[in-house]
Design an enzyme around this catalytic site. Structure first.
Site, PDB file in Angstrom:
ATOM      1  N   TRP A 124       1.995   7.826  12.007  1.00  0.00           N
ATOM      2  CA  TRP A 124       0.738   7.688  11.775  1.00  0.00           C
ATOM      3  C   TRP A 124      -0.120   6.378  12.199  1.00  0.00           C
ATOM      4  O   TRP A 124      -1.346   6.346  12.645  1.00  0.00           O
ATOM      5  CB  TRP A 124       0.483   7.802  10.245  1.00  0.00           C
ATOM      6  CG  TRP A 124      -1.062   7.835   9.856  1.00  0.00           C
ATOM      7  CD1 TRP A 124      -1.961   8.814  10.085  1.00  0.00           C
ATOM      8  CD2 TRP A 124      -1.775   6.882   8.968  1.00  0.00           C
ATOM      9  NE1 TRP A 124      -3.283   8.421   9.663  1.00  0.00           N
ATOM     10  CE2 TRP A 124      -3.178   7.252   8.963  1.00  0.00           C
ATOM     11  CE3 TRP A 124      -1.270   5.533   8.459  1.00  0.00           C
ATOM     12  CZ2 TRP A 124      -4.122   6.590   8.257  1.00  0.00           C
ATOM     13  CZ3 TRP A 124      -2.266   4.842   7.813  1.00  0.00           C
ATOM     14  CH2 TRP A 124      -3.484   5.394   7.778  1.00  0.00           C
ATOM     15  N   TYR A 143      -6.670   8.244  12.515  1.00  0.00           N
ATOM     16  CA  TYR A 143      -6.490   7.043  11.800  1.00  0.00           C
ATOM     17  C   TYR A 143      -7.671   6.083  12.421  1.00  0.00           C
ATOM     18  O   TYR A 143      -8.024   6.186  13.677  1.00  0.00           O
ATOM     19  CB  TYR A 143      -5.093   6.369  12.439  1.00  0.00           C
ATOM     20  CG  TYR A 143      -5.199   4.882  11.913  1.00  0.00           C
ATOM     21  CD1 TYR A 143      -4.866   4.226  10.714  1.00  0.00           C
ATOM     22  CD2 TYR A 143      -5.374   4.084  13.010  1.00  0.00           C
ATOM     23  CE1 TYR A 143      -5.143   2.828  10.516  1.00  0.00           C
ATOM     24  CE2 TYR A 143      -5.524   2.560  12.935  1.00  0.00           C
ATOM     25  CZ  TYR A 143      -5.325   1.995  11.618  1.00  0.00           C
ATOM     26  OH  TYR A 143      -5.412   0.863  11.347  1.00  0.00           O
ATOM     27  N   GLU A 180      -3.527  -3.220  19.883  1.00  0.00           N
ATOM     28  CA  GLU A 180      -2.623  -3.398  18.685  1.00  0.00           C
ATOM     29  C   GLU A 180      -1.777  -2.202  18.603  1.00  0.00           C
ATOM     30  O   GLU A 180      -1.909  -1.118  18.619  1.00  0.00           O
ATOM     31  CB  GLU A 180      -3.707  -3.741  17.578  1.00  0.00           C
ATOM     32  CG  GLU A 180      -2.731  -3.633  16.300  1.00  0.00           C
ATOM     33  CD  GLU A 180      -3.743  -3.877  14.934  1.00  0.00           C
ATOM     34  OE1 GLU A 180      -2.970  -3.663  13.907  1.00  0.00           O
ATOM     35  OE2 GLU A 180      -4.867  -3.982  15.189  1.00  0.00           O
ATOM     36  N   HIS A 224     -14.685  -3.484  11.721  1.00  0.00           N
ATOM     37  CA  HIS A 224     -13.962  -2.014  12.137  1.00  0.00           C
ATOM     38  C   HIS A 224     -15.050  -1.096  11.964  1.00  0.00           C
ATOM     39  O   HIS A 224     -15.637  -0.483  11.202  1.00  0.00           O
ATOM     40  CB  HIS A 224     -12.972  -1.625  11.022  1.00  0.00           C
ATOM     41  CG  HIS A 224     -12.164  -2.524  10.652  1.00  0.00           C
ATOM     42  ND1 HIS A 224     -12.169  -3.766  10.061  1.00  0.00           N
ATOM     43  CD2 HIS A 224     -10.813  -2.468  10.863  1.00  0.00           C
ATOM     44  CE1 HIS A 224     -11.000  -4.499  10.149  1.00  0.00           C
ATOM     45  NE2 HIS A 224      -9.948  -3.779  10.423  1.00  0.00           N
ATOM     46  N   ASP A 230      -6.189  -3.364   1.807  1.00  0.00           N
ATOM     47  CA  ASP A 230      -4.968  -3.104   1.342  1.00  0.00           C
ATOM     48  C   ASP A 230      -4.314  -4.669   1.048  1.00  0.00           C
ATOM     49  O   ASP A 230      -3.230  -4.597   0.503  1.00  0.00           O
ATOM     50  CB  ASP A 230      -4.211  -2.148   1.900  1.00  0.00           C
ATOM     51  CG  ASP A 230      -3.624  -2.472   3.180  1.00  0.00           C
ATOM     52  OD1 ASP A 230      -4.048  -3.637   3.805  1.00  0.00           O
ATOM     53  OD2 ASP A 230      -2.754  -1.742   4.052  1.00  0.00           O
ATOM     54  N   GLU A 263       1.978  -5.976  11.796  1.00  0.00           N
ATOM     55  CA  GLU A 263       1.764  -5.809  10.608  1.00  0.00           C
ATOM     56  C   GLU A 263       2.710  -5.305   9.635  1.00  0.00           C
ATOM     57  O   GLU A 263       2.649  -5.450   8.370  1.00  0.00           O
ATOM     58  CB  GLU A 263       0.277  -4.871  10.545  1.00  0.00           C
ATOM     59  CG  GLU A 263       0.430  -3.656  10.816  1.00  0.00           C
ATOM     60  CD  GLU A 263      -0.989  -2.748  10.958  1.00  0.00           C
ATOM     61  OE1 GLU A 263      -0.987  -1.778  10.421  1.00  0.00           O
ATOM     62  OE2 GLU A 263      -1.875  -3.387  11.355  1.00  0.00           O
ATOM     63  N   ASP A 305      -6.626  -0.344  18.124  1.00  0.00           N
ATOM     64  CA  ASP A 305      -5.343  -0.088  17.345  1.00  0.00           C
ATOM     65  C   ASP A 305      -4.678   1.169  17.533  1.00  0.00           C
ATOM     66  O   ASP A 305      -5.244   2.265  17.255  1.00  0.00           O
ATOM     67  CB  ASP A 305      -5.467  -0.231  15.869  1.00  0.00           C
ATOM     68  CG  ASP A 305      -4.261  -0.167  15.057  1.00  0.00           C
ATOM     69  OD1 ASP A 305      -3.204  -0.169  15.576  1.00  0.00           O
ATOM     70  OD2 ASP A 305      -4.303  -0.292  13.736  1.00  0.00           O
ATOM     71  N   HIS A 340      -3.232  -9.781   9.453  1.00  0.00           N
ATOM     72  CA  HIS A 340      -3.355  -8.156   9.159  1.00  0.00           C
ATOM     73  C   HIS A 340      -4.202  -8.397   7.823  1.00  0.00           C
ATOM     74  O   HIS A 340      -3.875  -9.022   7.092  1.00  0.00           O
ATOM     75  CB  HIS A 340      -2.141  -7.484   8.720  1.00  0.00           C
ATOM     76  CG  HIS A 340      -2.410  -6.088   8.092  1.00  0.00           C
ATOM     77  ND1 HIS A 340      -2.807  -5.049   8.804  1.00  0.00           N
ATOM     78  CD2 HIS A 340      -1.979  -5.676   7.056  1.00  0.00           C
ATOM     79  CE1 HIS A 340      -3.054  -4.163   7.993  1.00  0.00           C
ATOM     80  NE2 HIS A 340      -2.388  -4.374   6.966  1.00  0.00           N
ATOM     81  N   ASN A 400       0.960  -1.150  -0.048  1.00  0.00           N
ATOM     82  CA  ASN A 400      -0.158   0.020   0.050  1.00  0.00           C
ATOM     83  C   ASN A 400       0.904   1.362   0.020  1.00  0.00           C
ATOM     84  O   ASN A 400       1.790   1.613   0.947  1.00  0.00           O
ATOM     85  CB  ASN A 400      -0.921   0.045   1.131  1.00  0.00           C
ATOM     86  CG  ASN A 400      -1.855   1.239   1.172  1.00  0.00           C
ATOM     87  OD1 ASN A 400      -2.065   1.782   0.058  1.00  0.00           O
ATOM     88  ND2 ASN A 400      -2.919   0.989   2.107  1.00  0.00           N
ATOM     89  N   ARG A 406     -13.357  -4.033  16.279  1.00  0.00           N
ATOM     90  CA  ARG A 406     -12.303  -3.315  16.470  1.00  0.00           C
ATOM     91  C   ARG A 406     -12.998  -1.700  16.823  1.00  0.00           C
ATOM     92  O   ARG A 406     -13.919  -1.538  15.837  1.00  0.00           O
ATOM     93  CB  ARG A 406     -11.439  -3.141  15.649  1.00  0.00           C
ATOM     94  CG  ARG A 406     -10.244  -2.308  15.983  1.00  0.00           C
ATOM     95  CD  ARG A 406      -9.158  -2.008  14.878  1.00  0.00           C
ATOM     96  NE  ARG A 406      -9.463  -0.900  13.795  1.00  0.00           N
ATOM     97  CZ  ARG A 406      -8.836  -0.645  12.939  1.00  0.00           C
ATOM     98  NH1 ARG A 406      -7.423  -1.057  12.712  1.00  0.00           N
ATOM     99  NH2 ARG A 406      -9.053   0.429  12.069  1.00  0.00           N
ATOM    100  N   ARG A 410       0.891 -10.432  14.279  1.00  0.00           N
ATOM    101  CA  ARG A 410      -0.112  -9.632  13.424  1.00  0.00           C
ATOM    102  C   ARG A 410       0.624  -9.595  11.703  1.00  0.00           C
ATOM    103  O   ARG A 410       0.199  -8.996  11.202  1.00  0.00           O
ATOM    104  CB  ARG A 410      -0.290  -8.121  13.930  1.00  0.00           C
ATOM    105  CG  ARG A 410      -1.210  -7.924  14.919  1.00  0.00           C
ATOM    106  CD  ARG A 410      -2.698  -8.077  14.561  1.00  0.00           C
ATOM    107  NE  ARG A 410      -2.886  -6.916  13.656  1.00  0.00           N
ATOM    108  CZ  ARG A 410      -3.778  -6.769  12.731  1.00  0.00           C
ATOM    109  NH1 ARG A 410      -4.403  -7.856  12.193  1.00  0.00           N
ATOM    110  NH2 ARG A 410      -3.925  -5.672  12.171  1.00  0.00           N
ATOM    111  N   HIS A 431      -1.767   2.011  16.447  1.00  0.00           N
ATOM    112  CA  HIS A 431      -1.084   2.079  15.202  1.00  0.00           C
ATOM    113  C   HIS A 431       0.326   3.097  15.275  1.00  0.00           C
ATOM    114  O   HIS A 431       0.738   3.928  14.734  1.00  0.00           O
ATOM    115  CB  HIS A 431      -1.906   3.067  14.567  1.00  0.00           C
ATOM    116  CG  HIS A 431      -1.941   2.936  12.972  1.00  0.00           C
ATOM    117  ND1 HIS A 431      -1.573   3.791  12.095  1.00  0.00           N
ATOM    118  CD2 HIS A 431      -2.230   1.587  12.446  1.00  0.00           C
ATOM    119  CE1 HIS A 431      -1.672   2.852  10.757  1.00  0.00           C
ATOM    120  NE2 HIS A 431      -2.144   1.828  10.985  1.00  0.00           N
TER     121      HIS A 431
END
Length: 414
Positions: free
Chosen positions: A414, A160, A248, A123, A328, A274, A222, A324, A38, A148, A295, A224
């Site tokens: 991010w 995010y 996560e 999600h 994407d 991930e 998450d 994951h 991605n 999630r 992940r 992130h």
């Protein structure tokens, strides 16, 4: 010998960019592999076309292990997302071919069925609590048994994981937007971030969700990669009363030592990986039991051959999988995950986002989702075909994931 006669890279953009490797044997049997990275898709496409495909022609398609080692060790410059995505695509395609010759769904070659289906999580997100509750209800109505939870943060315009749009059936899926400038150049969206506001707000959201939906619903979140180890430990501790299924990417996982501190401070289950590409990225995290779920993605971690090795290594230490799986990862990679999910004894949960109708016109898949469980179907191989004519209708469009900055302008995760 089952010789590889041809291979080609297919780049298509039915709503978002995908890179697919199509391998054909001398007998005309076709296998597919997902090579999507991605935001850096063309790097993998060129790597495959210029450096990998010339090495494949004439090789025995049945020799999945030898081909994996040949591509990994033979390049000398090992690891990294571009190399490992390319190897993953080849590996998936060869496993697809192997199962097609065997006339079996792929999971039968990986050990058979260990469960009737793979528990999936959806999600849910919202800019505020009301929108979040609506999203959770939508996902429960769609059949998800685990959710999630991602939320907007007061004072921040975008965060995010908070969806910008919905799929046609009500499922929110567009939470990784890309933007193009008026000149046609793709430019990353720049978002502002405030960690202290996030740490204050998130526990209040989970308290509200538990009060509304009860104690039984498995909830995930998450981070992130956006927190320091101390901040991650603080969040994990503050979320303990709400009994998360996992937290996560609480802190950048490549600093494996940092997870020792987080682990010592909180009992909230941790999931990471991930952005990892090989088993070595997980080595300390697994052997010291610093995480609860791996992940990694089949597309970014060297394909079925290597991801199974990561999962088997984790199983020795009582660690489960949670591969994951947002959009994407193409339907080809998605199917590869499901065959592994069905076969692996230490399966934990599978991330699942339904691809858009536009994507599913290009990639025809046999997967089913029923009563919260995913199944890859009983078609031979991966159970996915690609409509090349449909794929050609969707030209590649440059796109990038957003960039995060702190309120003072400092570049941040991010």
């Amino acid at each position: 010998m089952t010789a590889i006669a041809a291979a080609e890279v297919i780049v298509t953009s039915p709503g978002r960019n995908f890179v697919t490797l199509k391998v054909t044997t001398a007998d005309g049997v076709v296998g597919l592999g997902d090579a999507t990275l991605n935001g850096r898709e063309l790097a993998v496409a060129v790597y495959l076309a210029d450096h990998v495909i010339p090495l494949l022609i004439g090789r025995d398609a049945m020799n999945t292990e030898d081909t994996w080692q040949y591509l990994y060790r033979g390049a000398y410059w090992r690891r990294g997302p571009v190399t490992m995505a390319a190897i993953a695509a080849v590996d998936m395609a060869l496993w697809d071919i192997k199962a097609r010759y065997a006339e079996l769904p792929l999971y039968q070659l990986l050990g058979g069925q260990s469960r009737k289906g793979a528990l999936a999580y959806g999600h849910a997100s919202g800019a505020d609590t009301e929108q979040l509750f609506d999203s959770i209800r939508e996902h429960l109505d769609l059949g998800y048994k685990a959710i999630r939870v991602q939320t907007g943060i007061p004072g921040l315009d975008s965060v995010y994981g908070v969806a910008a749009s919905k799929a046609g059936d009500g499922e929110r899926y567009d939470y990784e937007p890309a933007r193009r400038s008026a000149s046609g150049r793709a430019l990353p969206v720049e978002e502002a971030w405030d960690t202290r506001a996030y740490l204050r707000h998130v526990p209040t959201v989970f308290e509200a969700v538990r009060n509304e939906f009860g104690a039984e619903l498995p909830l995930l979140h998450d981070g992130h990669h956006r927190m320091t180890p101390r901040e991650a430990a603080h969040l994990g501790k503050s979320l303990e009363p709400y009994d998360l299924f996992w937290l996560e990417d609480c802190t950048p996982g490549e600093d494996q030592d940092a997870l020792r501190y987080v682990r010592s401070q909180t009992t909230t289950p941790l999931a990471i990986g991930e952005v990892f590409n090989t088993v070595y990225d997980f080595q300390t995290l697994i052997t010291e039991r610093l995480i609860d779920y791996v992940r990694a993605a089949v597309t970014h971690a060297g394909g079925i051959t290597h991801l199974k090795k990561i999962a088997d290594f984790a199983s020795i230490y009582g660690i489960k999988t949670g591969f994951h799986g947002p959009t994407d990862v193409s339907p080809v990679g998605q199917a590869a995950h499901l065959h592994l999910d069905l076969a692996l004894h230490n399966f934990g949960i599978q991330e699942y986002m339904r691809h858009s109708d536009e994507t599913l016109e290009v990639f025809r898949t046999s997967l089913t989702f029923e009563d919260g469980l995913l199944h890859p179907g009983e078609q031979i191989g991966l159970g996915v075909t690609i409509d090349a004519d449909e794929a050609r209708k969707h030209s590649y469009e440059p796109a990038y994931l957003p960039v995060n900055r702190l309120l003072d302008g400092t570049a941040h995760d991010w």
